[in-house]
Design an enzyme around this catalytic site. Structure first.
Site, PDB file in Angstrom:
ATOM      1  N   LYS A   1       0.831  -1.213   0.000  1.00 46.25           N
ATOM      2  CA  LYS A   1       0.000   0.000   0.000  1.00 46.25           C
ATOM      3  C   LYS A   1       0.865   1.263   0.000  1.00 46.25           C
ATOM      4  CE  LYS A   1      -3.833   1.968   2.747  1.00 46.25           C
ATOM      5  NZ  LYS A   1      -4.678   1.745   3.944  1.00 46.25           N
TER       6      LYS A   1
ATOM      7  N   SER B   1      -9.471   1.531   2.962  1.00 48.13           N
ATOM      8  CA  SER B   1      -8.603   2.325   2.092  1.00 48.13           C
ATOM      9  C   SER B   1      -7.546   1.499   1.350  1.00 48.13           C
ATOM     10  CB  SER B   1      -7.895   3.394   2.925  1.00 48.13           C
ATOM     11  OG  SER B   1      -7.063   2.788   3.911  1.00 48.13           O
TER      12      SER B   1
ATOM     13  N   SER C   1      -9.951  -0.774   7.011  1.00 48.01           N
ATOM     14  CA  SER C   1      -9.345  -0.561   5.694  1.00 48.01           C
ATOM     15  C   SER C   1      -8.635  -1.775   5.103  1.00 48.01           C
ATOM     16  CB  SER C   1      -8.365   0.609   5.746  1.00 48.01           C
ATOM     17  OG  SER C   1      -9.059   1.823   5.849  1.00 48.01           O
TER      18      SER C   1
END
Lengths: 57, 456
Positions: free
Chosen positions: B76, B152, B176
């Site tokens: 990420k 996310s 997330s």
């Protein structure tokens, strides 16, 4: 938009050093009652919060 | 067959393919799919090729770093890597994010032999939501590219579902990791708070943030979590694979059902619980104590800590933030110190009540979200908040994994959370693994991926 929320939010943002445009202030003022409702909901746990604080003698 | 770490590891060690060939395969898939899915914000083709070649040389020389040796992993873009700056899905610039160093988890992954393929799309600063005018920044769902991949850790979730890497690394503040896992039909693990080091990860809410894996299987998650946690984490949680392959006989399992769940979600959760009961789990219904106040405490904490993390940028670069992001973070300026302290106290109170609940239970299962992934161009934050069931476990820091349990009537995946006691990550991994041995939801392939593979 209730004038009071707008005033509270604008003052808090100013105090935090933020200078958003009016549309953001308006949106934050619109969300302010829900924010206070979130905070009020925390009170439901007061009765079960019996952990002594680290500062208590 | 879909790319799992276990399968890839067997192929590498049997000499069926090399790490370089494995990387080439997933890179080609990325070439074909990423124009649609937007999984990557940066690909590290050169350094990944070098890492894969090194992995091949090491294996040939008899040096085996373990189950992640030669395995492609996406990270990420909230987590630092030495290949370049971290952008965090935002136009805000912070010199501290530019340093070309590895986060602790990335160092741990490389030491375990993983091949870092690139940085994956994140919601802005791990908190923004898709908004008109910026949708081209979002990852799209491999099951339906018109729908959201979740947030996310969207790119890490979509990339695993699309087979573009075997594991994605995400972060989870209020859901997330678990939400993109549920929306994309894969496994996402929020480890016990504090188990995985966060140095080199941009913070959103330090008392809530964790780093964890997204994979196709729970067994793979155990492998990745072991690497992420490093030696210190392993000391605290023990052998994370120790309950893989376990029996469910005698497992004390609580089920949280919510009346608001759609009929497809309710049916899938019922079926999943039946599977677990049929394998010997002792099931009873539970109500999570003080659900609404716990979720409120998470939101108040996130607003306050998120504002604290980004105050300077909000002052100096307000218009560089997305609209939803700046309006979420600025709510922290409207809270008092007492509000924040009360949120912390509320979380402590819920934590103690849940400890009591676990006296008679080993795990608790519940919906990850009560609805499937929404269309990307029609996301309403209030609607979204009302359907997500992840915040509660964030409030108290317990380990919780989301596993796929079926599909809704639009053929979009649905997920179930399995939550355990703190530092009993091995138990939630073991129960999730047992469920996956009984079902094949995790082996389903998005049609667009199957079509691309058919063309290859």
């Amino acid at each position: 938009m209730p004038e009071r929320e707008l005033e509270i939010v604008a003052a808090a943002l100013r105090a935090a050093g933020l200078a958003p445009p009016p549309e953001d202030i308006g949106a934050l003022a619109g969300a302010y009652p829900e924010l206070r409702a979130l905070v009020a909901r925390l009170g439901e746990l007061e009765e079960v919060d019996d952990e002594p604080s680290p500062e208590s003698g | 067959m879909e790319l799992t770490i276990a399968d890839a590891g067997r192929g590498l060690r049997a000499g069926t393919f090399s790490a370089t060939e494995l990387l080439t395969e997933v890179t080609r898939l990325g070439d074909r799919l990423d124009g649609t899915l937007n999984v990557y914000v940066a690909r590290f083709d050169e350094s990944a090729r070098r890492a894969a070649a090194a992995a091949d040389r090491e294996l040939a020389a008899g040096l085996d770093r373990g189950p992640l040796h030669g395995i492609p992993v996406g990270v990420k873009d909230l987590i630092f890597t030495r290949e370049g700056p971290t952008l965090a899905g935002t136009d805000v610039r912070n010199p501290a994010w530019q340093r070309p160093t590895d986060a602790a988890v990335v160092s741990n992954l490389r030491a375990a032999g993983a091949v870092i393929t690139g940085k994956t799309t994140t919601a802005e600063l791990a908190v923004g939501t898709p908004e008109a005018g910026r949708l081209e920044r979002e990852s799209r769902n491999p099951w339906d590219a018109d729908r959201w991949a979740g947030g996310s850790s969207a790119g890490s979730g979509a990339g695993v579902a699309a087979g573009m890497f075997a594991a994605g690394i995400g972060s989870d503040t209020g859901g997330s990791i678990r939400l993109p896992a549920a929306y994309c039909g894969i496994v996402g693990l929020r480890p016990t708070f504090g188990l995985v080091p966060r140095a080199g990860t941009i913070a959103l809410s330090p008392s809530l943030d964790v780093v964890g894996p997204l994979t196709r299987t729970a067994a793979d998650s155990a492998v990745v979590l072991r690497a992420l946690a490093g030696a210190d984490g392993a000391d605290r949680a023990g052998d994370l694979s120790r309950e893989l392959g376990r029996s469910l006989r005698g497992l004390r399992l609580g089920v949280e059902r919510v009346p608001e769940a759609g009929s497809e979600m309710a049916a899938c959760l019922d079926a999943a619980v039946e599977e677990l009961a049929g394998a010997g789990a002792e099931v009873r219904e539970v109500e999570l104590p003080h659900y609404e106040p716990a979720v409120s405490a998470v939101l108040v904490t996130l607003f306050a800590e998120g504002f604290a993390e980004h105050t300077v940028a909000l002052r100096e670069q307000w218009s560089s933030f997305g609209v939803s992001t700046r309006r979420i973070l600025a709510q922290g300026a409207l809270l008092s110190a007492a509000d924040y302290v009360n949120a912390r106290k509320a979380r402590g109170a819920v934590r103690r009540l849940v400890i009591d609940l676990y006296r008679d239970l080993d795990v608790i299962v519940s919906a990850t979200a009560i609805a499937e992934a929404p269309p990307l161009d029609a996301i309403d934050l209030d609607d979204l908040t009302a359907t997500i069931r992840t915040d509660y476990w964030s409030a108290i820091g317990n380990p919780v994994i989301s596993v796929p349990i079926g599909f809704g009537d639009r053929d979009m995946p649905l997920g179930m959370q399995i939550a355990g006691r703190p530092f009993e990550d091995a138990t939630v991994l073991g129960v999730a693994d047992a469920y996956q041995q009984l079902t094949d939801w995790h082996q389903r392939v998005p049609p667009m991926v199957a079509a691309e593979r058919g063309r290859a």
